[in-house]
Design a protein around this motif. Sequence first.
Motif, PDB file in Angstrom:
ATOM      1  N   PRO A 136       0.875  -1.150   0.036  1.00  0.00           N
ATOM      2  CA  PRO A 136       0.087  -0.026   0.227  1.00  0.00           C
ATOM      3  C   PRO A 136       0.902   1.197  -0.023  1.00  0.00           C
ATOM      4  O   PRO A 136       1.734   1.201   0.672  1.00  0.00           O
ATOM      5  CB  PRO A 136      -0.805  -0.155   1.314  1.00  0.00           C
ATOM      6  CG  PRO A 136      -0.035  -0.993   2.090  1.00  0.00           C
ATOM      7  CD  PRO A 136       0.713  -1.908   1.401  1.00  0.00           C
ATOM      8  N   THR A 137       0.344   2.165  -0.690  1.00  0.00           N
ATOM      9  CA  THR A 137       0.911   3.659  -0.676  1.00  0.00           C
ATOM     10  C   THR A 137      -0.118   4.576  -0.274  1.00  0.00           C
ATOM     11  O   THR A 137      -0.818   5.025  -1.145  1.00  0.00           O
ATOM     12  CB  THR A 137       1.401   3.966  -2.056  1.00  0.00           C
ATOM     13  OG1 THR A 137       2.540   2.780  -2.404  1.00  0.00           O
ATOM     14  CG2 THR A 137       2.433   5.216  -1.794  1.00  0.00           C
ATOM     15  N   PRO A 138      -0.036   5.053   0.877  1.00  0.00           N
ATOM     16  CA  PRO A 138      -1.290   5.600   1.349  1.00  0.00           C
ATOM     17  C   PRO A 138      -1.616   7.200   0.758  1.00  0.00           C
ATOM     18  O   PRO A 138      -2.563   7.659   0.452  1.00  0.00           O
ATOM     19  CB  PRO A 138      -1.077   5.957   2.877  1.00  0.00           C
ATOM     20  CG  PRO A 138      -0.039   4.709   3.195  1.00  0.00           C
ATOM     21  CD  PRO A 138       0.816   4.695   1.852  1.00  0.00           C
ATOM     22  N   LEU A 139      -0.516   7.738   0.472  1.00  0.00           N
ATOM     23  CA  LEU A 139      -0.644   9.006  -0.001  1.00  0.00           C
ATOM     24  C   LEU A 139      -0.625   9.339  -1.479  1.00  0.00           C
ATOM     25  O   LEU A 139       0.090   8.530  -2.086  1.00  0.00           O
ATOM     26  CB  LEU A 139       0.646   9.814   0.586  1.00  0.00           C
ATOM     27  CG  LEU A 139       0.766   9.998   2.287  1.00  0.00           C
ATOM     28  CD1 LEU A 139       1.781  11.008   2.548  1.00  0.00           C
ATOM     29  CD2 LEU A 139      -0.927  10.750   2.641  1.00  0.00           C
ATOM     30  N   PRO A 140      -1.585  10.088  -2.065  1.00  0.00           N
ATOM     31  CA  PRO A 140      -1.556  10.244  -3.508  1.00  0.00           C
ATOM     32  C   PRO A 140      -0.558  10.993  -4.148  1.00  0.00           C
ATOM     33  O   PRO A 140       0.265  11.589  -3.396  1.00  0.00           O
ATOM     34  CB  PRO A 140      -2.886  10.833  -3.803  1.00  0.00           C
ATOM     35  CG  PRO A 140      -3.048  11.799  -2.491  1.00  0.00           C
ATOM     36  CD  PRO A 140      -2.489  10.929  -1.244  1.00  0.00           C
ATOM     37  N   GLY A 141      -0.322  10.936  -5.397  1.00  0.00           N
ATOM     38  CA  GLY A 141       0.711  11.574  -6.206  1.00  0.00           C
ATOM     39  C   GLY A 141       1.801  10.854  -6.021  1.00  0.00           C
ATOM     40  O   GLY A 141       2.737  11.805  -6.555  1.00  0.00           O
ATOM     41  N   GLU A 142       2.218   9.608  -5.910  1.00  0.00           N
ATOM     42  CA  GLU A 142       3.474   9.114  -5.767  1.00  0.00           C
ATOM     43  C   GLU A 142       3.747   8.163  -7.024  1.00  0.00           C
ATOM     44  O   GLU A 142       4.666   7.512  -6.680  1.00  0.00           O
ATOM     45  CB  GLU A 142       3.879   8.406  -4.189  1.00  0.00           C
ATOM     46  CG  GLU A 142       3.574   9.342  -3.303  1.00  0.00           C
ATOM     47  CD  GLU A 142       3.780   8.891  -1.779  1.00  0.00           C
ATOM     48  OE1 GLU A 142       3.992   7.666  -1.758  1.00  0.00           O
ATOM     49  OE2 GLU A 142       3.892   9.371  -0.929  1.00  0.00           O
ATOM     50  N   GLY A 216      -5.809  -0.401   8.335  1.00  0.00           N
ATOM     51  CA  GLY A 216      -5.496  -0.754   7.014  1.00  0.00           C
ATOM     52  C   GLY A 216      -3.974  -0.577   6.696  1.00  0.00           C
ATOM     53  O   GLY A 216      -3.569  -1.272   5.689  1.00  0.00           O
ATOM     54  N   ASP A 217      -3.549   0.350   7.387  1.00  0.00           N
ATOM     55  CA  ASP A 217      -1.913   0.454   6.952  1.00  0.00           C
ATOM     56  C   ASP A 217      -1.477   1.084   8.412  1.00  0.00           C
ATOM     57  O   ASP A 217      -1.074   2.203   8.503  1.00  0.00           O
ATOM     58  CB  ASP A 217      -1.636   1.444   5.900  1.00  0.00           C
ATOM     59  CG  ASP A 217      -0.166   1.331   5.674  1.00  0.00           C
ATOM     60  OD1 ASP A 217       0.335   0.556   5.873  1.00  0.00           O
ATOM     61  OD2 ASP A 217       0.008   2.166   4.578  1.00  0.00           O
ATOM     62  N   PRO A 218      -1.315   0.018   9.029  1.00  0.00           N
ATOM     63  CA  PRO A 218      -0.896   0.631  10.742  1.00  0.00           C
ATOM     64  C   PRO A 218       0.664   0.946  10.549  1.00  0.00           C
ATOM     65  O   PRO A 218       1.113   1.315  11.698  1.00  0.00           O
ATOM     66  CB  PRO A 218      -0.780  -0.891  11.470  1.00  0.00           C
ATOM     67  CG  PRO A 218      -0.876  -1.928  10.396  1.00  0.00           C
ATOM     68  CD  PRO A 218      -1.394  -1.462   9.293  1.00  0.00           C
ATOM     69  N   ASN A 219       1.491   0.988   9.576  1.00  0.00           N
ATOM     70  CA  ASN A 219       2.857   1.294   9.430  1.00  0.00           C
ATOM     71  C   ASN A 219       3.034   2.370   8.358  1.00  0.00           C
ATOM     72  O   ASN A 219       4.276   2.795   8.187  1.00  0.00           O
ATOM     73  CB  ASN A 219       3.615   0.192   9.192  1.00  0.00           C
ATOM     74  CG  ASN A 219       3.731  -0.891  10.320  1.00  0.00           C
ATOM     75  OD1 ASN A 219       3.865  -0.352  11.571  1.00  0.00           O
ATOM     76  ND2 ASN A 219       3.576  -2.006   9.972  1.00  0.00           N
ATOM     77  N   GLY A 220       2.051   2.821   8.051  1.00  0.00           N
ATOM     78  CA  GLY A 220       2.195   3.771   6.800  1.00  0.00           C
ATOM     79  C   GLY A 220       2.170   5.388   7.356  1.00  0.00           C
ATOM     80  O   GLY A 220       2.343   5.658   8.357  1.00  0.00           O
TER      81      GLY A 220
END
Length: 273
Positions: A136-142, A216-220
């Motif tokens: 997963p890549t939580p933040l958009p625009g990457e 959903g992404d505890p280390n993001g």
Amino acid sequence: MKRLTTLILSACLAFPLSASAQDRDQTLADIRQELSVVYVEIQRLKRELSTTGAPGGNLTGNTPLERLNAIEMELQRLTSSTEELEFRVNRIVQDGTNRIGDLEFRLVELEGGDISQLGETTTLGGDAGAPAPAAPTPLPGEGVELAIGEQADFDAAMIALESGELRQAADRFQAFTQTYPGSPLSSEAHFKRGDAHEGLGEISAAARAYLESFSGDPNGPRAPEALYKLGVSLGALGQTSEACVTLGEVGIRFPAAPITQNATVTMQSLGCS
């Protein structure tokens, strides 16, 4: 896992239930117990997948025929062990899936939700042969590769949020997470949905959204702030004990995150010991 279970149950406690207070406490205690049982079964399964030392089996022999017979016997033994382990794994998966489905049903029933909207419970551990989800890549625009229309739908929800159309934003983010399950943007979508609900004064819904974002992404990148906002929401709902535990987790899990200082200040304001 235990701490995450505590957070989930804490969020559930924030919602009004139709049953009496005594019945509610007993039912949630039962659910906690059943979750613990499922957790123990999963740990046992993990141990089954761990090696215990050097590989066994005697494959020696004085002649090629003796060695061939030894190899054949060892293959039979390993095949039998594999079949036994497969049976045990399938049994644990089936039992765990049934228990989780039952817990989902009971939680929705307790919260006064629409039971008819419950879908089929996902098999514990995922479907056999299913491809592993992308990281997963939580933040958009990457630069992550997204499904057709995925970025556009997310951007539309963000525009609604930034323009102050909070109800529309909450609905759009909710629709996004349902339309694109497992999306790299799911954690961010849940987090922004929490912000929309918070702006609408819907603290219970905000708490659930922040919980989903964190779990959903505890280390993001969003995890520290999502966990912090979950703690703040629980505090606003009067769940002081759960809020203190959650806010304390921020410093334990993310000691270097800037939001940790906010968590400490909030804990002091709540009177956490």
